[in-house]
Design a protein around this motif. Structure first.
Motif, short mmCIF file in Angstrom:
data_model
loop_
_atom_site.label_atom_id
_atom_site.label_comp_id
_atom_site.label_asym_id
_atom_site.label_seq_id
_atom_site.Cartn_x
_atom_site.Cartn_y
_atom_site.Cartn_z
N GLU A 106 0.84 -1.20 0.00
CA GLU A 106 0.00 0.00 0.00
C GLU A 106 0.87 1.26 0.00
OE1 GLU A 106 -3.58 2.13 2.60
OE2 GLU A 106 -3.00 0.05 3.02
N HIS A 107 1.97 1.20 0.75
CA HIS A 107 2.92 2.31 0.75
C HIS A 107 3.46 2.55 -0.66
CE1 HIS A 107 6.35 4.82 1.86
NE2 HIS A 107 7.14 3.96 1.24
N ASP A 154 1.03 4.40 -2.73
CA ASP A 154 1.04 5.83 -2.39
C ASP A 154 2.21 6.54 -3.07
OD1 ASP A 154 -1.18 5.43 -0.82
OD2 ASP A 154 -0.06 5.34 1.07
#
Length: 458
Positions: free
Chosen positions: A70-71, A74
């Motif tokens: 998920e990082h 981003d």
């Protein structure tokens, strides 16, 4: 893999020659170097993380490192770069590839991001007396012309033809190790797959290639396990001390081993490198020879251990893909590339701008650092549709950048692919009911991603 206590360096077996002179650094010297480098960087990373730097937070948070996907998504919201704690960061496949292949960028000198007074302090302390994989003259961190010279001397051992010739021996090694696994399952019920198999396949292959005595292989694994952390930034004190002591012990043993090969050469790569260093003034100096040998040995098993363990976990998690491989074994080579893409053994690498330049219209100043997050680039939806899906038949799996790109493309890529394919296919063919026997433990490293322990039952 086994670990030596942080307070003492790995031990050389008693029947091996004792390296001389002793170059193990003192605790006081290590503490001074750590404080001026990793200790300072830890303070900077903590400050940047508090200020909102997402990438600084990842470099500080083991839980985020374990599941960074998920990082990474981003990070991809910013193109071509987002600002990282020490420079620019990219999570885009196209941008990463362009930077890695560009003559405008060279290898990143980690120390150059430190303030001038700190650099002066490090110069006052003096350089290491031993070689490392993270400092020159290691091939990993030098640019042409030295890089081309080092690579040319060893590249023949890793050509597709040379690797094909090693396949039969690799199959023999895996068969022997799988027999041992079967015996261990019968005796104990479960075993640590990393220690008993994933680590032993590549270390046995590279040790035979390089003429390393069998009795040294467990020690090499211990040194490699300790030294792997030296690639990371902002190490805690105990991990830094262990890494440095492992490098010093590795260097001391290598110098004695190379002298042995000089007196009694074999038909192995290190014997040939020694001969080149002796016979050709344009070959390798003693320090270059040790650094090159150390890198080949460590890189020859460290990342492949991660490939095999990461691949095992991915197939545990995706039983449909495991069944597909059982039905169609011809998919195994592609499956290995999908493992490399989906869970890359090397997560990031950095470059430094050699001159003022730009990437996709964004200026990059001379000496500015650009971090290419390989693990994120390998899940870029612009290149890999539905990138989080693990698909052993993915048509373009081989387009990953797990082996980097450009002149620093991994020298051992063909060897790693072959070993991963042979080891994983043989493992799941021999033990079709192989399953986890508890929770594994991830390696505490950031750049290298893999498993320290992986309990399984057959």
């Amino acid at each position: 893999m086994s670990s030596a206590p942080a307070s003492s360096p790995p031990r050389v077996p008693s029947d091996a020659p004792v390296p001389a002179p002793d170059i193990t650094p003192s605790t006081a010297l290590l503490a001074a170097r750590w404080g001026l480098s990793h200790g300072l960087l830890r303070t900077v990373l903590a400050s940047r993380a508090r200020a909102g730097s997402a990438d600084a937070r990842l470099l500080r948070d083991p839980a985020l490192q374990a599941e960074p996907w998920e990082h990474y998504r981003d990070l991809r919201a910013h193109r071509p770069f987002t600002e990282g704690p020490m420079g620019k960061v990219t999570a885009h496949h196209g941008v990463a590839t362009a930077v890695l292949r560009s003559d405008d960028f060279g290898v990143a000198d980690r120390d150059q991001v430190l303030p001038a007074p700190v650099l002066a302090g490090l110069r006052l302390i003096g350089p290491r007396r031993y070689a490392g994989v993270d400092t020159p003259p290691s091939m990993l961190v030098v640019d042409p012309p030295d890089h081309a010279r080092y690579r040319r001397l060893v590249s023949r051992a890793f050509t597709a033809k040379a690797v094909a010739a090693l396949r039969t021996r690799t199959e023999e090694i895996t068969a022997e190790l799988l027999d041992d696994l079967a015996d261990a399952f019968a005796r104990e019920g479960s075993v640590d797959l990393v220690r008993s198999y994933a680590a032993l396949v590549p270390v046995t292959v590279i040790a035979e290639m390089l003429g390393v005595p069998p009795e040294m292989r467990a020690t090499l694994l211990s040194w490699g396990d300790g030294a792997a952390a030296s690639l990371d930034m902002g190490l805690p004190w105990r991990r830094y001390a262990r890494a440095e002591r492992a490098l010093a012990a590795f260097d001391a043993w290598l110098r004695v081993h190379l002298r042995t090969l000089r007196d009694a050469p074999g038909d192995d790569l290190l014997s040939k490198l020694v001969q080149v260093a002796d016979d050709d003034g344009s070959g390798l100096s003693e320090q270059e020879l040790v650094a090159t040998s150390m890198l080949i040995l460590a890189a020859g098993f460290e990342t492949t251990v991660n490939l095999i363990s990461n691949g095992t976990v991915r197939l545990f998690e995706h039983t449909d893909q495991r069944a597909r491989l059982a039905e169609d074994p011809s998919l195994w080579p592609n499956a290995v590339d999908e493992v490399l893409r989906h869970d890359s053994p090397v997560q990031r690498t950095a470059r430094m701008a050699r001159r003022d330049t730009e990437v996709e219209g964004v200026p990059v100043a001379q000496r500015e650092i650009v971090v290419t997050v390989l693990g994120a680039a390998n899940r870029d939806p612009a290149v890999f549709p539905d990138p989080d899906r693990f698909d052993v038949a993915r048509p373009n799996a081989k387009e990953h950048v797990a082996f980097s790109s450009g002149i620093h493309y991994c020298l051992g890529a063909a060897l790693a692919r072959m070993e991963g394919e042979v080891a994983l296919q043989a493992l799941f063919t021999r033990f079709p009911d192989l399953a986890p026997a508890g929770d594994g433990v991830r390696r505490p490293t950031i750049i290298l991603r893999g498993w320290e322990t992986l309990p399984v039952r057959g």
